[in-house]
Design an enzyme around this catalytic site. Structure first.
Site, PDB file in Angstrom:
ATOM      1  N   SER A 197       0.844  -1.194   0.000  1.00 34.19           N
ATOM      2  CA  SER A 197       0.000   0.000   0.000  1.00 34.19           C
ATOM      3  C   SER A 197       0.878   1.242   0.000  1.00 34.19           C
ATOM      4  O   SER A 197       1.676   1.451   0.915  1.00 34.19           O
ATOM      5  CB  SER A 197      -0.894   0.017   1.238  1.00 34.19           C
ATOM      6  N   HIS A 221      -1.596  -1.509  -4.029  1.00 31.80           N
ATOM      7  CA  HIS A 221      -2.816  -1.096  -3.324  1.00 31.80           C
ATOM      8  C   HIS A 221      -2.816   0.423  -3.161  1.00 31.80           C
ATOM      9  O   HIS A 221      -1.857   1.014  -2.649  1.00 31.80           O
ATOM     10  CB  HIS A 221      -2.852  -1.797  -1.966  1.00 31.80           C
ATOM     11  N   ASP A 245      -4.928   3.523  -1.579  1.00 26.32           N
ATOM     12  CA  ASP A 245      -5.962   3.861  -0.594  1.00 26.32           C
ATOM     13  C   ASP A 245      -6.462   5.288  -0.789  1.00 26.32           C
ATOM     14  O   ASP A 245      -5.729   6.244  -0.551  1.00 26.32           O
ATOM     15  CB  ASP A 245      -5.374   3.751   0.814  1.00 26.32           C
ATOM     16  N   MET A 247      -8.952   8.153   0.458  1.00 26.04           N
ATOM     17  CA  MET A 247      -9.719   8.521   1.661  1.00 26.04           C
ATOM     18  C   MET A 247     -10.323   9.906   1.484  1.00 26.04           C
ATOM     19  O   MET A 247      -9.652  10.823   1.005  1.00 26.04           O
ATOM     20  CB  MET A 247      -8.797   8.541   2.868  1.00 26.04           C
ATOM     21  N   HIS A 301      -8.679   1.049  -3.432  1.00 26.26           N
ATOM     22  CA  HIS A 301      -9.552   0.886  -2.271  1.00 26.26           C
ATOM     23  C   HIS A 301     -10.185   2.242  -1.971  1.00 26.26           C
ATOM     24  O   HIS A 301      -9.505   3.149  -1.481  1.00 26.26           O
ATOM     25  CB  HIS A 301      -8.686   0.378  -1.107  1.00 26.26           C
ATOM     26  N   MET A 312     -12.255   4.516   0.132  1.00 22.85           N
ATOM     27  CA  MET A 312     -12.866   4.742   1.444  1.00 22.85           C
ATOM     28  C   MET A 312     -13.612   6.070   1.326  1.00 22.85           C
ATOM     29  O   MET A 312     -13.150   7.115   1.796  1.00 22.85           O
ATOM     30  CB  MET A 312     -11.776   4.767   2.522  1.00 22.85           C
ATOM     31  N   MET A 363     -11.163  -5.754   6.374  1.00 22.37           N
ATOM     32  CA  MET A 363     -10.349  -4.779   7.106  1.00 22.37           C
ATOM     33  C   MET A 363     -10.001  -5.364   8.472  1.00 22.37           C
ATOM     34  O   MET A 363     -10.894  -5.702   9.254  1.00 22.37           O
ATOM     35  CB  MET A 363     -11.109  -3.466   7.296  1.00 22.37           C
ATOM     36  N   ASP A 404      -6.539  -6.436   4.915  1.00 21.42           N
ATOM     37  CA  ASP A 404      -5.975  -5.092   4.846  1.00 21.42           C
ATOM     38  C   ASP A 404      -5.885  -4.467   6.238  1.00 21.42           C
ATOM     39  O   ASP A 404      -6.908  -4.211   6.867  1.00 21.42           O
ATOM     40  CB  ASP A 404      -6.866  -4.235   3.920  1.00 21.42           C
TER      41      ASP A 404
END
Ligand code: DX5
Ligand code: ZN
Length: 225
Positions: A12, A37, A39, A41, A70, A72, A141, A179
């Site tokens: 990540s 990966h 992320d 957010m 991913h 979020m 998660m 994760d």
């Protein structure tokens, strides 16, 4: 069994040096990463901000890795096309992000991207039962999402086992990713429970030797029984 061994390792970039992002991505590719990966957010679904589709788009031509994105975010639907166009190979959305995950996953597939569903620690395995026919990956998660470097929640191991059974029952090839807080010790626990994809932030980018770190995680994996 459609469980794969050894598991895929997905570093990540949340724990990478953001001032040298392209180099950091190339470094894990050379070091044997399987997926990358990413992320995203939004400061709303999770209490932190990271980066958006622009960074993913800028990195895309620089890397041959599978881009595992991913999200979020809530709402997430208005942004799916943007992330698909930026070059995401997989898009994970949270089951908790809204009431219409079924439609969201169909939309991701229609965009030519592999859909994944992510579950926060407080969400039971059964919450994704009705969308299993729509996903290629389930992302469990093992920390509360929002930050790297947190401690792996061993309370989630039973959920991984349950989801592995549920995934097998579909007869489809569904990866189970884990994760948060993955290191050599917890990689063994997660894979033993049925995970076959490991996201690793701190335990790759926080190490001096990425190749060693990735090989170490892969080597720590156990075959699920
Ligand atoms: C957490 C993110 C994770 C994070 C993992 O909200 O979804 O992907 O980068 O970081 P580590 O491996 O440090 O727990
Ligand atoms: Zn993540």
């Amino acid at each position: 069994m459609s469980i794969h061994f050894p598991p895929l390792i997905a570093p990540s970039v949340l724990s990478a040096d953001f001032s040298r992002m392209a180099e950091e991505v190339a470094a894990v590719e050379r070091a044997g990463a399987d997926w990358l990966h990413l992320d995203v957010m939004d400061g709303h679904f999770v209490p932190n901000l990271s980066f958006g589709a622009q960074l993913i788009k800028a990195l895309r031509p620089q890397s041959g890795l599978v881009f595992d994105v991913h999200l979020m975010m809530a709402p997430v639907d208005p942004y799916l096309e943007m992330f698909a166009q930026a070059g995401a190979d997989h898009i994970h959305v949270h089951i908790e992000a809204g009431p219409h995950t079924h439609r969201t996953l169909q939309h991701i597939r229609a965009l030519g991207v592999k859909p994944g569903v992510a579950l926060c620690p407080a969400t039971p395995a059964q919450a994704v039962e009705e969308v299993l026919d729509l996903v290629d990956v389930i992302l469990v998660m093992t920390v509360n999402p929002g930050f790297g470097g947190q401690k792996f929640l061993t309370s989630q191991l039973d959920k991984i086992r349950t989801l592995r059974r549920m995934a097998e029952a579909t007869g489809r090839d569904i990866r189970i990713g884990v994760d948060g807080g993955v290191d050599v010790r917890t990689a063994a626990l997660a894979t033993e429970a049925g995970a076959d994809m490991l996201v690793a932030g701190t335990s790759v980018y926080g190490q001096p030797d990425y190749e060693r770190a990735i090989a170490g995680l892969r080597g720590a994996a156990r075959q699920a029984v």
